[in-house]
Structures are given as C-alpha cells and as structure tokens.
Design a protein around this motif. Structure first.
Motif, PDB file in Angstrom:
ATOM      1  N   TYR B  63      -1.775 -49.501  13.960  1.00  0.00           N
ATOM      2  CA  TYR B  63      -2.448 -49.740  15.247  1.00  0.00           C
ATOM      3  C   TYR B  63      -2.258 -48.529  16.170  1.00  0.00           C
ATOM      4  O   TYR B  63      -3.201 -48.029  16.775  1.00  0.00           O
ATOM      5  CB  TYR B  63      -1.861 -51.006  15.878  1.00  0.00           C
ATOM      6  CG  TYR B  63      -2.409 -51.386  17.231  1.00  0.00           C
ATOM      7  CD1 TYR B  63      -3.775 -51.461  17.459  1.00  0.00           C
ATOM      8  CD2 TYR B  63      -1.548 -51.690  18.285  1.00  0.00           C
ATOM      9  CE1 TYR B  63      -4.271 -51.825  18.700  1.00  0.00           C
ATOM     10  CE2 TYR B  63      -2.040 -52.060  19.518  1.00  0.00           C
ATOM     11  CZ  TYR B  63      -3.392 -52.124  19.728  1.00  0.00           C
ATOM     12  OH  TYR B  63      -3.886 -52.483  20.959  1.00  0.00           O
ATOM     13  N   GLU B  67      -5.040 -45.761  17.749  1.00  0.00           N
ATOM     14  CA  GLU B  67      -5.122 -45.384  19.169  1.00  0.00           C
ATOM     15  C   GLU B  67      -5.031 -43.873  19.342  1.00  0.00           C
ATOM     16  O   GLU B  67      -5.796 -43.281  20.099  1.00  0.00           O
ATOM     17  CB  GLU B  67      -3.958 -46.004  19.933  1.00  0.00           C
ATOM     18  CG  GLU B  67      -4.021 -47.489  20.056  1.00  0.00           C
ATOM     19  CD  GLU B  67      -3.395 -47.941  21.355  1.00  0.00           C
ATOM     20  OE1 GLU B  67      -2.310 -47.461  21.694  1.00  0.00           O
ATOM     21  OE2 GLU B  67      -4.030 -48.743  22.029  1.00  0.00           O
ATOM     22  N   VAL B  70      -8.198 -42.198  18.035  1.00  0.00           N
ATOM     23  CA  VAL B  70      -9.349 -42.410  18.920  1.00  0.00           C
ATOM     24  C   VAL B  70      -9.225 -41.526  20.166  1.00  0.00           C
ATOM     25  O   VAL B  70     -10.197 -40.865  20.561  1.00  0.00           O
ATOM     26  CB  VAL B  70      -9.469 -43.903  19.315  1.00  0.00           C
ATOM     27  CG1 VAL B  70     -10.381 -44.091  20.522  1.00  0.00           C
ATOM     28  CG2 VAL B  70      -9.990 -44.717  18.135  1.00  0.00           C
ATOM     29  N   ALA B  71      -8.044 -41.484  20.760  1.00  0.00           N
ATOM     30  CA  ALA B  71      -7.841 -40.654  21.953  1.00  0.00           C
ATOM     31  C   ALA B  71      -8.097 -39.185  21.618  1.00  0.00           C
ATOM     32  O   ALA B  71      -8.753 -38.453  22.376  1.00  0.00           O
ATOM     33  CB  ALA B  71      -6.421 -40.838  22.487  1.00  0.00           C
ATOM     34  N   ILE B  74     -11.872 -38.577  21.172  1.00  0.00           N
ATOM     35  CA  ILE B  74     -12.577 -38.510  22.462  1.00  0.00           C
ATOM     36  C   ILE B  74     -12.277 -37.175  23.146  1.00  0.00           C
ATOM     37  O   ILE B  74     -13.172 -36.519  23.685  1.00  0.00           O
ATOM     38  CB  ILE B  74     -12.168 -39.691  23.368  1.00  0.00           C
ATOM     39  CG1 ILE B  74     -12.638 -41.019  22.757  1.00  0.00           C
ATOM     40  CG2 ILE B  74     -12.772 -39.534  24.758  1.00  0.00           C
ATOM     41  CD1 ILE B  74     -12.206 -42.257  23.528  1.00  0.00           C
ATOM     42  N   ALA B  75     -11.012 -36.757  23.083  1.00  0.00           N
ATOM     43  CA  ALA B  75     -10.631 -35.519  23.770  1.00  0.00           C
ATOM     44  C   ALA B  75     -11.311 -34.306  23.140  1.00  0.00           C
ATOM     45  O   ALA B  75     -11.793 -33.425  23.845  1.00  0.00           O
ATOM     46  CB  ALA B  75      -9.110 -35.361  23.725  1.00  0.00           C
ATOM     47  N   LEU B  84     -19.671 -42.737  21.518  1.00  0.00           N
ATOM     48  CA  LEU B  84     -18.551 -43.198  22.346  1.00  0.00           C
ATOM     49  C   LEU B  84     -18.309 -44.687  22.117  1.00  0.00           C
ATOM     50  O   LEU B  84     -17.176 -45.141  21.988  1.00  0.00           O
ATOM     51  CB  LEU B  84     -18.853 -42.911  23.824  1.00  0.00           C
ATOM     52  CG  LEU B  84     -17.813 -43.390  24.824  1.00  0.00           C
ATOM     53  CD1 LEU B  84     -16.469 -42.722  24.575  1.00  0.00           C
ATOM     54  CD2 LEU B  84     -18.285 -43.098  26.255  1.00  0.00           C
ATOM     55  N   ILE B  88     -14.766 -46.612  20.872  1.00  0.00           N
ATOM     56  CA  ILE B  88     -14.123 -47.625  21.724  1.00  0.00           C
ATOM     57  C   ILE B  88     -14.111 -48.986  21.011  1.00  0.00           C
ATOM     58  O   ILE B  88     -13.147 -49.744  21.097  1.00  0.00           O
ATOM     59  CB  ILE B  88     -14.799 -47.685  23.114  1.00  0.00           C
ATOM     60  CG1 ILE B  88     -14.414 -46.408  23.885  1.00  0.00           C
ATOM     61  CG2 ILE B  88     -14.375 -48.929  23.885  1.00  0.00           C
ATOM     62  CD1 ILE B  88     -14.857 -46.366  25.319  1.00  0.00           C
ATOM     63  N   LEU B  91     -11.198 -49.366  18.791  1.00  0.00           N
ATOM     64  CA  LEU B  91      -9.987 -49.797  19.499  1.00  0.00           C
ATOM     65  C   LEU B  91      -9.910 -51.313  19.590  1.00  0.00           C
ATOM     66  O   LEU B  91      -8.855 -51.915  19.383  1.00  0.00           O
ATOM     67  CB  LEU B  91      -9.974 -49.257  20.932  1.00  0.00           C
ATOM     68  CG  LEU B  91      -9.534 -47.824  21.195  1.00  0.00           C
ATOM     69  CD1 LEU B  91      -9.466 -47.610  22.691  1.00  0.00           C
ATOM     70  CD2 LEU B  91      -8.172 -47.561  20.556  1.00  0.00           C
ATOM     71  N   HIS B  92     -11.043 -51.946  19.935  1.00  0.00           N
ATOM     72  CA  HIS B  92     -11.060 -53.406  20.042  1.00  0.00           C
ATOM     73  C   HIS B  92     -10.758 -54.057  18.698  1.00  0.00           C
ATOM     74  O   HIS B  92     -10.008 -55.022  18.619  1.00  0.00           O
ATOM     75  CB  HIS B  92     -12.429 -53.883  20.532  1.00  0.00           C
ATOM     76  CG  HIS B  92     -12.686 -53.617  21.970  1.00  0.00           C
ATOM     77  ND1 HIS B  92     -11.904 -54.141  22.963  1.00  0.00           N
ATOM     78  CD2 HIS B  92     -13.616 -52.860  22.583  1.00  0.00           C
ATOM     79  CE1 HIS B  92     -12.359 -53.736  24.133  1.00  0.00           C
ATOM     80  NE2 HIS B  92     -13.388 -52.953  23.933  1.00  0.00           N
ATOM     81  N   ARG B  99      -3.296 -58.361  16.298  1.00  0.00           N
ATOM     82  CA  ARG B  99      -2.974 -59.732  16.693  1.00  0.00           C
ATOM     83  C   ARG B  99      -2.968 -60.672  15.477  1.00  0.00           C
ATOM     84  O   ARG B  99      -2.160 -61.593  15.398  1.00  0.00           O
ATOM     85  CB  ARG B  99      -3.993 -60.178  17.751  1.00  0.00           C
ATOM     86  CG  ARG B  99      -3.678 -61.483  18.396  1.00  0.00           C
ATOM     87  CD  ARG B  99      -2.504 -61.421  19.355  1.00  0.00           C
ATOM     88  NE  ARG B  99      -2.053 -62.785  19.626  1.00  0.00           N
ATOM     89  CZ  ARG B  99      -0.821 -63.232  19.492  1.00  0.00           C
ATOM     90  NH1 ARG B  99       0.156 -62.422  19.157  1.00  0.00           N
ATOM     91  NH2 ARG B  99      -0.526 -64.487  19.718  1.00  0.00           N
TER      92      ARG B  99
END
Lengths: 223, 223
Positions: B63, B67, B70-71, B74-75, B84, B88, B91-92, B99
């Motif tokens: 997980y 993250e 993905v960050a 994007i960067a 985009l 995102i 991430l969801h 969970r």
C-alpha cells in the motif's frame, strides 16, 4: 522568485485554503451527525435518526468536491515534494471523514430499525453516552486542527482513542456477563454499535496522524 | 507528438504498469489472506490465523509502495485529465484493498481469541463457508480486472454483493432465532464475523466501481 512563480504560489495557497475549508466543513458535519445519531439512539428519536441518514449525502457531496478540487489543483499547479504531499494527504483525510459520516449513519439506522423501541437498554446508555462524548471530543479536535495546524492537539487523539477502547471493553463486559437479560439481538446490536463508535474514533485518529505528517513532515507509524 | 513527448508517454505508461502490478499483488495477497483466515476460523487452525496476522504487514507495505509510486508519477509526469484520474483512482483502489486485508486479519484474530475452541459453532459453518466463497470469487474477479480491464466482469461484483447480503441475512436469522443455544458471546462473534465478510465484499465492490470508472470514464453512483 519571478512574478509568475509568485502568482502560481498565491494560486496554490488559495487552492489549499479552499481544500482546508471543505475539510473543516466535512469535519463539522460528521461531528454534528454523530451527536444527532447518539440522541436518536438514546432517546429513540425517529426524526433525528432520519435527518442523519438524509444528511449523509451532503458529506458525500463535499467529499467529491475535495476530490475534484485536489485533482484540479494537481493538474493546474503540478505541485512537487511537500506541496504534492499536502494535497494527497487532504484526499486521505477526506476519505476518513467520509467514513466517519457513514458510521454516524449506521448508528442512526440501528436506532431506526428498532424504533419505537429503544435500541439500547437503560443500563447500556451510560457507556454509550461516554463513548459519544469521547468521539465528539475527537471530532472537535480534528476540526480545530484542520482550521489551524497544531501537532500537539492532533497527538492528543491517540489518548482519546485509548479511552474509547477502554469503554468498548466495559461495554463488552456488560454484554457478556452471565446475567445479561436481553437476549442475543440486543447483545448483537450493542456490540455492533460499540464497534461503530470505536471505528469512528479510529478514523479520527487516522486523520489526525495524516495532519501530524503534514505539520511535522514525519509519518506516524501505523498498525 | 515530438520525441520528448513520446518519451514522457512511454515513461508514464511504464509508471502505470508498475502501479497496476502492485495492485494485482495486493489483490492476490488479500484474497489469500481471507482464504487462510476462513480456514483458521472453521478449523480452529492457530498457525493459519497467526500467519494471516503476520502477513498483513506485507499488504500495508505494498500500500505504501503504491502511494509512493503515485506521488512520484504525479511529480515527474504532471499528468492531466484522464491520466491524472487514473493515478488518483489507483490510490482509492489500494485503500480498498488495504482495508480488505485488515478485515481478513480481523477474522483471523477472532479465531485466535477463541482458540482452541472454534469461534463458530458447527451449525454456522455452512453459512460462513458460503460467505467466504462469495468473497473469494469477488477478490478473484478484482485481480482479473486489475490485470486486464473488463467493465462487464467488474460489474458482476454488484450481484456477488447481493448474494453476500442475502447470506448475512441468513446468518442473522440463525443468530436471532429463539432457540439459539450458544449465548451472547457466540452470537456477538457471529454477528461481527458476518460483518467482516460483508465489509470485505463492500470494499471489493468499491474497488470494482473505481475500475469501471477508469475503464468507461463514467462514475458508478455510490451510496
């Protein structure tokens, strides 16, 4: 910094302010939702319960607004490093708040399902009242931290969460006592309700940890 | 498209492939976790339960990798519009999968808490076996859709979720029957376990809805 950069910077700050404003509104809404759901639960107030269920759609709507605003900010500003982290953290916080709204709705729906009977027998009301107070305090702190970053206040939520866990243990002691007179259905409702409050507190802690990360730059180790 | 754009495009596609690969690994892990947790639950298998609890840290680690990736994407790539949205949405999906891993861990912990007694009496085992089968089918479909986008297959999860809700109702009928002979603790465990499987299925549906959004460009209306 050239004038164009400065302009971008101002725009980015305005975007962040807008996202913060939305998160504060969400936090206030999920705090109000659990207060009202608790009233519905403890006084078998049907109108209060129905209002919580109806208004959860508003929380979901703000959640979508946060997502749209964050996507829009990333697209227009192409933030990097700590700026990027900030907007992605906002997404996580809004997901926790959205879930807190759902849990308040679960409490309200339990009250509705048992209406006009009370879902919670008289001897369990004190522990639920205390759980609701702890949850309310946590939601209040989150709202404050979102409006004005404060790592010490955010860190307090861990202790509040310990108090919530103790209360859940107290609740189970009553539910599992040999003398429990109310049968399985009321025991199950009690256990599930306890879990809703405990989960609400967990998500409050999660969002506080995200805020601490934002404020200090150091992640809080998660389970 | 100039050569530099083409280069960026290839890099972006490589980033997406890497994120997809991580999500598939996560989905496989949370599927295996619930299978093993169910074995632990139905056969009071302590080793299986402990292994599920220990291995949840691996899911949490993937997980975090999603993250970070993905960050980083994007960067470096500053994706806009549908690009985009894609990152995102990833991430969801990873949040839902994370969970699901937690919920498998909750099942395993319930088995551990009651060990060496079985947490579930013999007459409840068939319904939990069926819930586990539905959950496993859902996790399998998600893994397939993540590896190779397919909106029709993703849409099937709604029906699987209806089957899960029916099973949860069946479970409650047994728990709330006047003749329930096992007392409040076993009723509470049964209700909470039912909720873990049902929530696992809910998160599977959520992630399928995110995938449908990715594939078709149209959001699925949420509760």
């Amino acid at each position: 910094m050239n004038p164009q950069d400065e302009n971008m910077r101002e725009e980015f700050q305005a975007d962040l302010n807008e996202v913060s404003r939305l998160l504060v509104t969400m936090a206030e809404a999920v705090r109000a939702a659990l207060r009202k759901a608790t009233t519905a639960l403890l006084t078998a107030d049907r109108e209060a319960a129905e209002s919580v269920v109806a208004r959860d759609a508003e929380v979901d709507e703000i959640y979508r607004q946060v997502e749209t605003k964050v996507a829009d900010t990333i697209a227009r500003q192409a933030p990097v490093a700590s700026d990027l982290r900030m907007v992605i953290t906002a997404l996580h916080i809004s997901a926790d708040l959205e879930r807190m709204g759902d849990l308040a709705e679960h409490v309200a729906k339990t009250a509705l399902r048992r209406h006009p009977s009370p879902a919670v027998p008289a001897e369990l009301r004190p522990v639920f009242r205390q759980m609701a107070e702890v949850a309310d305090r946590m939601a209040d702190k989150i709202t404050t931290v979102l409006a004005s970053p404060n790592a010490d206040l955010a860190a307090e939520l861990e202790k509040d969460d310990d108090a919530m866990d103790d209360l859940e243990r107290d609740l189970f002691k009553v539910l599992l006592h040999d003398d429990w007179p109310y049968g399985a259905e009321t025991a199950i409702d009690g256990a599930l309700l306890g879990r809703f409050y405990e989960r609400y507190a967990d998500h409050a802690v999660n969002s506080a940890e995200q805020m601490i990360y934002l404020i200090t730059g150091h992640p809080v180790t998660q389970d």
